[in-house]
Design a protein around this motif. Structure first.
Motif, short mmCIF file in Angstrom:
data_model
loop_
_atom_site.label_atom_id
_atom_site.label_comp_id
_atom_site.label_asym_id
_atom_site.label_seq_id
_atom_site.Cartn_x
_atom_site.Cartn_y
_atom_site.Cartn_z
N VAL A 1 -21.14 0.69 25.67
CA VAL A 1 -22.34 0.91 26.48
C VAL A 1 -23.60 0.72 25.64
CG1 VAL A 1 -23.69 2.67 27.70
CG2 VAL A 1 -21.26 2.41 28.18
N ASN A 2 -23.60 1.32 24.46
CA ASN A 2 -24.76 1.22 23.57
C ASN A 2 -25.06 -0.23 23.20
OD1 ASN A 2 -26.00 3.92 22.14
ND2 ASN A 2 -23.97 4.30 22.99
N ASP B 1 -13.79 -3.10 30.51
CA ASP B 1 -14.08 -4.40 31.13
C ASP B 1 -15.58 -4.66 30.99
OD1 ASP B 1 -14.71 -6.49 32.85
OD2 ASP B 1 -13.17 -5.93 34.31
N SER B 2 -15.94 -5.57 30.09
CA SER B 2 -17.36 -5.80 29.81
C SER B 2 -18.10 -6.36 31.03
CB SER B 2 -17.53 -6.74 28.61
OG SER B 2 -16.89 -7.97 28.85
N GLY B 3 -17.40 -7.18 31.82
CA GLY B 3 -18.05 -7.74 33.01
C GLY B 3 -18.43 -6.65 34.00
N ALA B 4 -17.48 -5.75 34.29
CA ALA B 4 -17.76 -4.67 35.23
C ALA B 4 -18.83 -3.74 34.67
CB ALA B 4 -16.47 -3.89 35.50
N LEU B 5 -18.78 -3.52 33.36
CA LEU B 5 -19.75 -2.62 32.73
C LEU B 5 -21.16 -3.22 32.76
CD1 LEU B 5 -20.20 0.03 31.30
CD2 LEU B 5 -19.53 -1.05 29.15
N GLU B 6 -21.27 -4.54 32.57
CA GLU B 6 -22.59 -5.19 32.60
C GLU B 6 -23.21 -5.06 33.98
OE1 GLU B 6 -23.71 -8.70 30.68
OE2 GLU B 6 -21.90 -8.84 29.45
#
Length: 484
Positions: free
Chosen positions: A473-474, A423-428
């Motif tokens: 992540v990178n 989930d890119s939103g949660a990861l951001e």
């Protein structure tokens, strides 16, 4: 000659003789059984014992297996070869001679390829000839006496002889492994080293580089690859010690004692003329028609080298990987099944050469009975490729599968919470927190210190308990750092 191969300034010279017991049901010159493990002296008939009036008759199946080997190594199959009597006295040789081949063997020349430290090598073969085995002397549980078991007398052997082209114990082991793979692959030998079906004799000598060959000593009946390497290494150093102390090496036959790790002389070594070879008067010349050779060729399986070449050309495997995937038929079948199921041949090869081989070597197992089958491995690799799990999580899944803690990849992923965060939103949001908590690393990175980026990635992975997709992540972190 590479200086790295020299031992204490000496060049090692090794030639090999391997006795492969052929997979026939009956002996080479009689109808007696070759089954292993029977009660002593219950499988030796009048022909095996050379009793008066008995005559040997060649086993067609043994000859066919010799032809198969010759074709596989690109050798010349002699249209006519001769059986000879090799005369010597030993208690377990009931005839007082061994029927073998001398001047005209059935297989002449040939070449074997193998890898050493991922580098391709090849060795020329001198010959491969048919002969009968002797019996076996037993020295235990006889109250100080020896017993003789003649069950093995007359068992068919193919003796495979190399040129003296090997230059280290490591090369010798890798050649022996490649030869073992080939004879088992061809179905001409079961390769059981513990039962004596595949026995290696190493002729070892040393010399200063550029000098003539030294005097060789033959290490007999090595029945494991580990013992083979240990025996050669000890023998090499022993010979160097003798030479350095001013002694001459005496040609001899020696045995390796695995308990002490040392070789010891059994007897001085005979030369060919000591055996008084002469053609066996009871056996006519062995005639092999070209049509028979063609028939054998047409029935040959795809050989390891050809299959490895196909893995390279069709699936893009590096040469070393392809060779490892054809180390045995079982390995090739496992690899092909997994690669076909997941469409990731290189990743399958990596897992087979890595985790699977490591565990099989530690446990002495067979890949055909590996706890993680090819279909299961393919599913797991698919979950790595679609981002469901990371490589680290995959190792945890593999561990559970191998140890029998589950049999379904997806169930293990869910029950252990190994699903990767995508989930890119949660990861951001997590990355924003990491950057705020590690302002010094952010400042260092922007000042040109690339090492700080790795530290931030590590913190991000820690914050997600290793569940974040490292590639994601990178990408997101670098974008934030550069674009902010």
């Amino acid at each position: 000659m590479s200086a790295s191969l020299l031992v204490r300034g000496y060049e090692v010279v090794i030639g090999f003789e391997t006795h492969a017991q052929l997979s026939t049901r009956s002996k080479i010159f009689s109808g007696a059984s070759t089954q292993f493990g029977a009660e002593p002296n219950t499988q030796a008939c009048a022909v095996d014992l050379a009793l008066p009036g008995s005559l040997p008759v060649i086993n067609r199946g043994a000859v066919e297996r010799a032809i198969r080997f010759g074709v596989a190594v690109g050798a010349t199959i002699a249209p006519m070869s001769i059986f000879a009597r090799k005369n010597y006295f030993y208690p377990d040789l009931p005839k007082g001679y061994q029927i073998s081949q001398y001047e005209i063997p059935v297989v002449q020349g040939g070449r074997m390829s193998f890898f050493v430290d991922a580098q391709p090598m090849a060795i020329n073969l001198t010959r491969a000839h048919l002969e009968e085995d002797a019996g076996k002397s037993l020295h235990e549980d006889f109250h100080g006496m020896s017993g003789i078991d003649l069950n093995r007398a007359g068992t068919p052997l193919l003796e495979i002889v190399t040129e003296p082209e090997l230059r280290s114990s490591r090369q010798a082991v890798e050649y022996a492994k490649a030869l073992h793979t080939l004879v088992v692959w061809l179905g001409i030998c079961d390769g059981n080293m513990q039962e004596g079906s595949f026995r290696c004799d190493a002729n070892v000598s040393v010399r200063r580089p550029g000098e003539p060959f030294g005097t060789r000593r033959e290490i007999k009946n090595l029945n494991s690859f580990r013992f083979l390497q240990q025996a050669i290494d000890f023998e090499v150093n022993w010979q160097i010690d003798q030479i350095e102390d001013g002694y001459e090496i005496q040609q001899a036959t020696v045995l390796f004692d695995p308990d002490t790790g040392e070789t010891r002389m059994m007897r001085t070594k005979e030369d060919a003329h000591d055996y008084r070879y002469f053609p066996d008067p009871d056996l006519p010349p062995l005639v092999i028609a070209s049509a028979w050779v063609d028939e054998v060729k047409s029935a040959m399986p795809e050989l390891p080298g050809a299959l490895a070449a196909r893995f390279q050309s069709e699936q893009g495997l590096p040469a070393y990987d392809a060779a490892m995937m054809t180390a045995s038929r079982a390995t090739a079948e496992y690899y092909q099944a997994a690669a076909a199921a997941c469409g990731q041949p290189k990743l399958v090869a990596n897992w087979v050469m890595g985790e699977i081989s490591k565990r099989l070597n530690a446990e002495g197992g067979d890949i055909a009975r590996a706890p993680v089958g090819p279909a299961t491995l393919a599913v797991m690799i698919g979950r790595i490729q679609d981002g469901t799990i990371s490589n680290n999580a995959a190792r945890q899944v593999f561990e559970a599968l191998w140890c029998g803690e589950g049999s379904d990849v997806d169930s293990i992923i869910e029950s252990r919470g190994l699903r990767q965060m995508n989930d890119s939103g949660a990861l951001e949001a997590i990355l924003d927190e990491v950057m705020a908590a590690n302002a010094k690393s952010v400042e260092d990175f922007r000042a040109g210190k690339e090492k700080a980026f790795g530290a931030l990635v590590g913190q991000a992975m820690k914050a997600t308990k290793g569940k974040a997709n490292p590639a994601q992540v990178n990408e997101l972190l670098r974008r934030k750092l550069v674009g902010a």
